[in-house]
Structure formats: C-alpha cells, structure tokens
Motif scaffolding. Structure first.
Motif, mmCIF file in Angstrom:
data_model
loop_
_atom_site.group_PDB
_atom_site.id
_atom_site.type_symbol
_atom_site.label_atom_id
_atom_site.label_comp_id
_atom_site.label_asym_id
_atom_site.label_seq_id
_atom_site.Cartn_x
_atom_site.Cartn_y
_atom_site.Cartn_z
ATOM 1 N N GLU A 1 0.619 -1.177 -0.016
ATOM 2 C CA GLU A 1 -0.032 0.280 0.129
ATOM 3 C C GLU A 1 0.812 1.078 -0.179
ATOM 4 O OE1 GLU A 1 -3.900 -1.980 2.488
ATOM 5 O OE2 GLU A 1 -2.154 -1.314 3.649
ATOM 6 N N LEU B 1 2.018 4.943 0.794
ATOM 7 C CA LEU B 1 1.683 5.812 1.886
ATOM 8 C C LEU B 1 2.657 7.074 1.338
ATOM 9 C CD1 LEU B 1 2.175 3.676 4.797
ATOM 10 C CD2 LEU B 1 -0.053 4.445 3.978
ATOM 11 N N SER C 1 5.968 2.800 1.070
ATOM 12 C CA SER C 1 4.853 1.827 1.022
ATOM 13 C C SER C 1 5.042 0.880 2.294
ATOM 14 C CB SER C 1 4.995 1.052 -0.148
ATOM 15 O OG SER C 1 6.210 0.410 -0.406
ATOM 16 N N ARG C 2 3.753 0.492 2.508
ATOM 17 C CA ARG C 2 3.531 -0.493 3.726
ATOM 18 C C ARG C 2 2.995 -1.821 3.198
ATOM 19 N NH1 ARG C 2 -1.485 0.965 7.709
ATOM 20 N NH2 ARG C 2 -2.344 0.550 5.737
#
Ligand code: 2AM
Length: 180
Positions: free
Chosen positions: A161, A163, A167-168
């Motif tokens: 994901e 951010l 990213s996470r």
C-alpha cells in the motif's frame, strides 16, 4: 474499480529476519543505502502488480484454504551470498543456486495464477531478499556472514500500500502448512 497491489512471498521467522538485518548492517558498511525494516524482509515468489479487489479477495480465500494445489510444499532455501541489482540499486541476500523445490513452487504458483488470467513474468526467477535500497556502491561485499538456513512451510499474500513517504506491506492471507 479498486485495485490492490499484490505479491506472494515467503516470510521469515522473527529470528531469521533479525539475522538478515545483521547481514544488511554489514553490507551497508560497503554499499551505503537504506536498510529495509526488519519486519518487512521477505522473499517474493510472484509479483502480481495491481489486481482488482474481487480477484484479490478470491486469491486470499484460496490461499487460506491451503488445499494441496494452492499450498506450498515445504522446502529449504539457503541464504549464503550477497548480490546486487545495480539498475535498481538493490543489495540482496539469496542462495547461490535456485533450489529445485523453490523453482517448482514458483512455477506451480504461476501456472495456477495463469488460470486467473495473470501473466507470468518473462524474466527468470531470481530468489532474493532485498536488504538495502538506493545503494551507492554497486559491488557487493566480498564476504557474506555465515549462511542462514531457511526452512519454509507456508507462503503469504501481501498487499503493498502506497503511503506518503513509502509503502507499507499488509499480509492479507497465508497458507497453512501442508499436513499441519
Ligand atoms: P524487490 O525487493 O527486488 O524490489 C514488493 O514490491 C515485492 O515484489 C518486492 O520484493 C519486489 O522485489 C517484488 N517485485 C518483483 N517484481 C516487481 C515489480 N515489477 N515491481 C515492484 N516490485 C516487484
């Protein structure tokens, strides 16, 4: 339609991840760059890219069901060397040769994914754990620490994901060990 950026991976135990963080620290003395967070270290089996959310749900359900076709035959991958992808400025840890069982797992996974209309990569499988990004020196250190033995018995499906600032990774499903 909303999409999720997905990949399948082997996820190390916390102790193996901690050992890999030590590898990263050692390599950073030579290569510079930015170490990946210990809790996000992984070995990608199949990168899918953006997948629509209905298919993402289906893939997650199938993986959690862990029938023999969707599960992962247990195996071993020795992490015994450093390597560099110079174009991507990545320093990684991986095996000297791709273990047969791991190659098989990769090929079986893609064969199964092809049934969902997903396209296998054209590049050969290069199993690796990315340890550093944005390296400033494209030669890996001459010597790696003592090899690490990685016994795996499951795989995970991960959503990446975006951010602000990076990213996470979120594990959306994992297979149960076969026979477990
Ligand atoms: P990397 O560590 O070598 O960058 C999530 O991005 C995971 O999928 C990472 O392990 C990444 O490998 C891998 N991956 C493989 N192909 C990718 C691609 N085309 N774009 C982004 N990540 C990819």
């Amino acid at each position: 339609m909303s999409t999720l950026r997905l990949f399948y991976a082997l996820w190390p135990s916390p102790s193996l991840a901690a050992s890999l963080a030590g590898w990263a620290e050692q390599a950073r003395l030579t290569c510079g760059g930015r170490a990946m967070r210990t809790e996000t270290l992984h070995l990608t089996l199949a990168f899918l890219g953006p997948v629509d959310s209905a298919l993402a749900d289906e893939l997650a359900d199938e993986l959690a069901a862990a029938t023999p076709e969707r599960g992962l035959a247990p195996g071993d991958v020795p992490l015994e060397r450093y390597g560099v992808f110079s174009r991507q400025r990545i320093l990684w840890a991986g095996p000297s040769e791709t273990p047969f069982g791991l190659q098989q797992a990769h090929d079986d996974l893609w064969q199964w994914l092809a049934g969902y209309g997903l396209t296998p990569p054209t590049q050969p499988f290069r199993p690796h754990v990315t340890l550093l990004r944005n390296i400033t020196q494209a030669e890996p250190p001459d010597d790696a620490p003592a090899p690490l033995a990685w016994h795996y018995d499951r795989m995970v499906l991960v959503a990446s994901e975006s951010l602000t600032g990076g990213s996470r990774y979120r594990i959306v499903a994992q297979s149960r060990p076969l026979g477990g």
